[in-house]
Design a protein around this motif. Structure first.
Motif, PDB file in Angstrom:
ATOM      1  N   GLU A  62       0.838  -1.208   0.000  1.00  0.00           N
ATOM      2  CA  GLU A  62       0.000   0.000   0.000  1.00  0.00           C
ATOM      3  C   GLU A  62       0.868   1.250   0.000  1.00  0.00           C
ATOM      4  O   GLU A  62       0.598   2.216  -0.715  1.00  0.00           O
ATOM      5  CB  GLU A  62      -0.911   0.028   1.231  1.00  0.00           C
ATOM      6  N   CYS A  91      -9.441  -1.392  -5.974  1.00  0.00           N
ATOM      7  CA  CYS A  91      -8.612  -0.367  -5.330  1.00  0.00           C
ATOM      8  C   CYS A  91      -7.342  -0.114  -6.148  1.00  0.00           C
ATOM      9  O   CYS A  91      -6.666  -1.049  -6.565  1.00  0.00           O
ATOM     10  CB  CYS A  91      -8.251  -0.842  -3.927  1.00  0.00           C
ATOM     11  N   TYR A  93      -4.474   0.991  -5.269  1.00  0.00           N
ATOM     12  CA  TYR A  93      -3.234   0.482  -4.665  1.00  0.00           C
ATOM     13  C   TYR A  93      -2.999  -0.951  -5.164  1.00  0.00           C
ATOM     14  O   TYR A  93      -1.887  -1.330  -5.524  1.00  0.00           O
ATOM     15  CB  TYR A  93      -3.324   0.460  -3.134  1.00  0.00           C
ATOM     16  N   ILE A 124      -8.741  -3.353   7.565  1.00  0.00           N
ATOM     17  CA  ILE A 124      -8.850  -2.118   6.794  1.00  0.00           C
ATOM     18  C   ILE A 124      -9.883  -2.236   5.680  1.00  0.00           C
ATOM     19  O   ILE A 124     -10.544  -1.280   5.345  1.00  0.00           O
ATOM     20  CB  ILE A 124      -7.492  -1.671   6.216  1.00  0.00           C
ATOM     21  N   CYS A 125      -9.993  -3.402   5.082  1.00  0.00           N
ATOM     22  CA  CYS A 125     -10.983  -3.579   4.009  1.00  0.00           C
ATOM     23  C   CYS A 125     -11.034  -5.046   3.600  1.00  0.00           C
ATOM     24  O   CYS A 125     -10.161  -5.831   3.950  1.00  0.00           O
ATOM     25  CB  CYS A 125     -10.611  -2.740   2.782  1.00  0.00           C
ATOM     26  N   THR A 127     -10.974  -5.825   0.423  1.00  0.00           N
ATOM     27  CA  THR A 127     -10.186  -5.916  -0.811  1.00  0.00           C
ATOM     28  C   THR A 127      -8.900  -6.695  -0.601  1.00  0.00           C
ATOM     29  O   THR A 127      -8.496  -7.493  -1.441  1.00  0.00           O
ATOM     30  CB  THR A 127      -9.830  -4.490  -1.302  1.00  0.00           C
ATOM     31  N   VAL A 128      -8.239  -6.447   0.529  1.00  0.00           N
ATOM     32  CA  VAL A 128      -6.921  -7.047   0.732  1.00  0.00           C
ATOM     33  C   VAL A 128      -6.970  -8.580   0.702  1.00  0.00           C
ATOM     34  O   VAL A 128      -6.000  -9.221   0.297  1.00  0.00           O
ATOM     35  CB  VAL A 128      -6.240  -6.563   2.033  1.00  0.00           C
ATOM     36  N   TRP A 131      -6.956  -9.486  -2.995  1.00  0.00           N
ATOM     37  CA  TRP A 131      -5.678  -8.998  -3.544  1.00  0.00           C
ATOM     38  C   TRP A 131      -4.550  -9.949  -3.128  1.00  0.00           C
ATOM     39  O   TRP A 131      -3.763 -10.398  -3.962  1.00  0.00           O
ATOM     40  CB  TRP A 131      -5.476  -7.577  -3.027  1.00  0.00           C
ATOM     41  N   ILE A 270      -7.806   9.283   2.353  1.00  0.00           N
ATOM     42  CA  ILE A 270      -6.420   9.187   1.887  1.00  0.00           C
ATOM     43  C   ILE A 270      -6.116  10.374   0.977  1.00  0.00           C
ATOM     44  O   ILE A 270      -7.015  10.982   0.408  1.00  0.00           O
ATOM     45  CB  ILE A 270      -6.246   7.838   1.137  1.00  0.00           C
ATOM     46  N   LEU A 322     -11.100   2.084  10.566  1.00  0.00           N
ATOM     47  CA  LEU A 322     -11.806   1.642   9.361  1.00  0.00           C
ATOM     48  C   LEU A 322     -12.665   0.414   9.633  1.00  0.00           C
ATOM     49  O   LEU A 322     -13.511   0.029   8.845  1.00  0.00           O
ATOM     50  CB  LEU A 322     -10.831   1.351   8.223  1.00  0.00           C
ATOM     51  N   SER A 352     -11.324   4.458  -4.864  1.00  0.00           N
ATOM     52  CA  SER A 352     -10.634   3.210  -4.538  1.00  0.00           C
ATOM     53  C   SER A 352     -11.111   2.602  -3.231  1.00  0.00           C
ATOM     54  O   SER A 352     -11.369   1.419  -3.146  1.00  0.00           O
ATOM     55  CB  SER A 352      -9.124   3.465  -4.411  1.00  0.00           C
ATOM     56  N   CYS A 353     -11.185   3.437  -2.217  1.00  0.00           N
ATOM     57  CA  CYS A 353     -11.320   2.897  -0.871  1.00  0.00           C
ATOM     58  C   CYS A 353     -12.770   2.921  -0.417  1.00  0.00           C
ATOM     59  O   CYS A 353     -13.256   3.895   0.124  1.00  0.00           O
ATOM     60  CB  CYS A 353     -10.436   3.680   0.089  1.00  0.00           C
ATOM     61  N   GLN A 382      -7.253   8.012  -4.804  1.00  0.00           N
ATOM     62  CA  GLN A 382      -5.939   8.153  -4.181  1.00  0.00           C
ATOM     63  C   GLN A 382      -4.798   8.068  -5.197  1.00  0.00           C
ATOM     64  O   GLN A 382      -3.849   8.831  -5.134  1.00  0.00           O
ATOM     65  CB  GLN A 382      -5.772   7.083  -3.108  1.00  0.00           C
TER      66      GLN A 382
END
Ligand code: SF4
Lengths: 406, 262
Positions: A62, A91, A93, A124-125, A127-128, A131, A270, A322, A352-353, A382
């Motif tokens: 990130e 996202c 990132y 945090i989300c 998405t990770v 990903w 962000i 978050l 993105s976020c 971002q």
């Protein structure tokens, strides 16, 4: 108004510190396996202190995404990822990072130091998760995943216990992977270093309460890098000590981040990395300083000391903002507005976020209702410059500043 | 030198509007024309024509510019359209608390205080759906002049539902309606309803406190007005010349500048 006036001297030191960090990442990817000091790609909200106990070097995709944005490499990298079928709604990132694997020639630092393992945490989300699963498949390295339940109200014991249990399993796994033993005393020392840096960072951020503020949001965004990537190291502590003394000095001399500060603002979300200076300069030229923000404050909460270090970590990492309710975030903003004597706030609706941005309209409504100060929403991304229409955004920003002044 | 006239120049994405006030704040002239490639020149031409008619010189005028092209125009000061709209509406409709403005590529909703201060505002995101440009694209697809849309929509008894928000997608939706042989007036009424729905959704972000005033070129479109009135049951005030309110506000702000200076 020259840019010189704004830049903290520490920025040069920060540059050197970050270069050393990236160099050492490379070093670890080369020699780590031999020295049993593997390199891990980790999410910003992963309990890095545990990794440090095992001598694992963390690398932050990130943070790398932000770097790609600031260096204006993000568009090419996003496109490289999209050409491989990754959605533009992902996202940026993630797209920058994945893009750097496909097109290292467009990537800052060229080829990234490859990981020996991956560690992700969904505090945090969501998405990770996808990903990092994708990374694990592509790179064929183990993925350790920590699931933190969303906290709708207060942080409950059973949520902490649930995360703590996973951390315990992670410790075992890392012990197996590195051949090292878990050392609780060492963990406590590292957590102590984290706390020390966190407290310094908080104190630095609080300097923005002074009028005029010695810091503007771009300063916070730039100088947050060590609290993310070097948390739990003496280097971070050392760096923030120096930064704090420089900022204190500014306050003593009455040096303003925005000369002639007339309006004090709060920033939510962000940064717009590819326009960082230009965007905030528009405000600065009109006497508006972003004296505080919600994002860089995500790293200013200290960990409680508990008998079992894993319990402290579970508590701290499950509780980040978050992963919290709308009410929590409203309260947080209202408090910042009060503590920093803020006149208005600007929310970056960041394509993105999603966890950060989707609730903003409602947060805005409630914060305006509770504080009586106006709030503006601007749309951007971002790191994906295609989602940013500068003309439109600055037009709104001007209207907002006029309304504050008239 | 004492200024005799106050001028507001609004260089919008589609049209440029100019309003001239005398020292007492009475409107002596107003005009508009398509911005085209060089809105600045258009504005200059319109203003020169006005000054000639009233027999005044450039130096006797304080000019405030607004709109997308405002920075290109050599004015005494520039203000965003939001501030200008609020200023004009406070004068035209002292009881107004909300302004809905649909222009060429922006739609906005502004909440104003009894003193005409901007309390809050919301604008469409960077997409052109629900703006004047959107209507132009649809008019083109239907091969009718954009001014005709309003009359056509009024004739409809069964408005179609245009569900796409994206201008490009909505255009293909319209094209397929045409292909299906749907009556033009029903398609147009559907388009107008889509514009109204979109701007009212935007209005929810800041709240629709009465009295509500509808401004901007699109306020001339009877179809959109009708659709708005159907959705928003309360009274909706429309200035006689809804496209020039921002320019009028700019001219009023130019007067304020004059009084500030004294
Ligand atoms: S979606 Fe938000 S929290 Fe998740 S990786 Fe992207 S920027 Fe970070």
């Amino acid at each position: 108004m020259s840019d010189k006036q704004h830049t903290l001297h520490s920025a040069r030191r920060l540059g050197r510190l970050m270069s050393r960090y990236y160099l050492s990442s490379r070093y670890h990817s080369l020699w780590g396996p031999l020295l049993r000091r593997p390199l891990a790609w980790v999410t910003s909200g992963a309990p890095v202190e545990i990794l440090r106990v095992f001598g694992i070097h963390p690398f932050y995709p990130e943070n790398y995404g932000a770097l790609c944005g600031a260096r204006r490499a993000s568009l090419a990298l996003c496109q490289a990822a999209e050409a491989r079928g990754y959605s533009q709604d992902l996202c940026s990132y993630a797209r920058c990072h994945l893009g750097s694997l496909f097109s290292p020639e467009h990537a800052p630092l060229k080829k990234l130091p490859p990981p020996d393992l991956l560690v992700a945490c969904n505090n945090i989300c969501g998405t990770v998760l996808k990903w990092y699963e994708e990374l694990a498949r592509r790179l064929r390295v183990p993925l350790l995943f920590i699931d933190t339940p969303f906290i709708a109200g207060e942080l409950e014991d059973r949520a902490v216990a649930y995360v703590q249990e996973q951390l315990r399993a992670m410790v075992e796994e890392l012990s197996r992977l590195t051949g090292r033993r878990w050392d609780a005393a060492r963990a406590r020392r590292i957590m102590g270093l984290s706390n020390e840096a966190v407290l310094l960072w908080r104190e630095i951020r609080y300097m923005g309460r002074h009028r005029p503020s010695p810091l503007n949001a771009p300063d916070l965004f730039i100088h947050m890098a060590p609290i993310v990537v070097l948390r739990g190291t003496p280097q971070a502590v050392h760096y923030y000590r120096l930064l704090l003394s420089e900022v204190r000095e500014r306050v003593k001399k009455g040096i303003a981040a925005v000369p002639g500060e007339r309006v004090r603002l709060l920033w939510d979300n962000i940064a717009i990395w590819y326009r960082l200076n230009r965007f905030f300069r528009f405000f600065a030229e009109r006497g508006a300083c972003f004296v505080t923000d919600t994002y860089t404050g995500g790293w200013d909460t200290e960990m409680a000391v508990r008998e079992d270090p894993l319990e402290s970590l579970a508590e701290a990492y499950a509780g980040i903002f978050l992963n919290r309710s709308l009410q929590f975030r409203v309260r947080q903003m209202v408090e910042l507005i009060r503590d920093f004597a803020v006149d208005g706030f600007v929310m970056h609706s960041n394509r993105s976020c999603k966890p950060y941005s989707l609730v903003q309209e409602e947060i805005r409504r409630q914060v305006v209702e509770q504080t009586g100060i106006p709030g503006l929403v601007v749309e951007a991304d971002q790191t994906d410059p295609r989602a940013f229409a500068e003309e439109t955004v600055l037009n709104r920003a001007q209207a907002f500043l006029e309304a504050l002044a008239l | 030198m004492k200024k005799k006239f106050f001028c507001g120049v609004d260089i919008g994405s589609l049209t440029t509007k100019v309003v001239l006030l005398d020292a007492k704040g009475e409107m002596v002239s107003r005009a508009w024309a398509r911005s085209g490639y060089a809105g600045k020149e258009v504005a200059h031409r319109l203003l020169s024509g006005m000054l000639e008619k009233v027999g005044a010189r450039q130096e006797e005028v304080t000019v405030v510019a607004t709109g997308y092209g405002r920075v290109t125009y050599p004015a005494d000061r520039e203000f965003s359209e939001i501030s200008c709209q609020a200023r004009a509406i406070a004068r035209l409709f002292p009881a107004a608390r909300t302004v809905i403005d649909i222009g060429g590529q922006d739609s906005k909703v502004i909440r104003i205080s009894p003193q005409g201060r901007v309390l809050d505002f919301a604008m469409n995101d960077k997409c052109a759906a629900g703006t004047g440009r959107f209507l132009e694209v649809m008019a083109q697809a239907l091969e009718v002049p954009v001014e005709e849309l309003g009359h056509l929509a009024e004739k409809s008894s069964r408005p179609l539902c245009i569900s796409s928000t994206c201008t490009v997608f909505a255009e293909s939706e319209v094209v397929s309606c045409i292909a299906r042989g749907e009556p033009k007036e029903d398609i147009v009424a559907g388009i107008c309803a889509a514009v109204a729905a979109r701007v009212l959704a935007l209005a929810e972000r800041v709240g629709l406190e009465p009295e509500v005033v509808f401004t901007g070129g699109v306020a001339r479109n009877k179809g959109v007005v009708k659709a708005m009135r159907e959705r928003y049951a309360r009274a909706l005030a429309i200035p006689p010349e809804p496209e020039i309110t921002a320019a009028l506000g700019a001219a009023l702000l130019a007067m304020d500048l004059g009084t500030e200076r004294k």
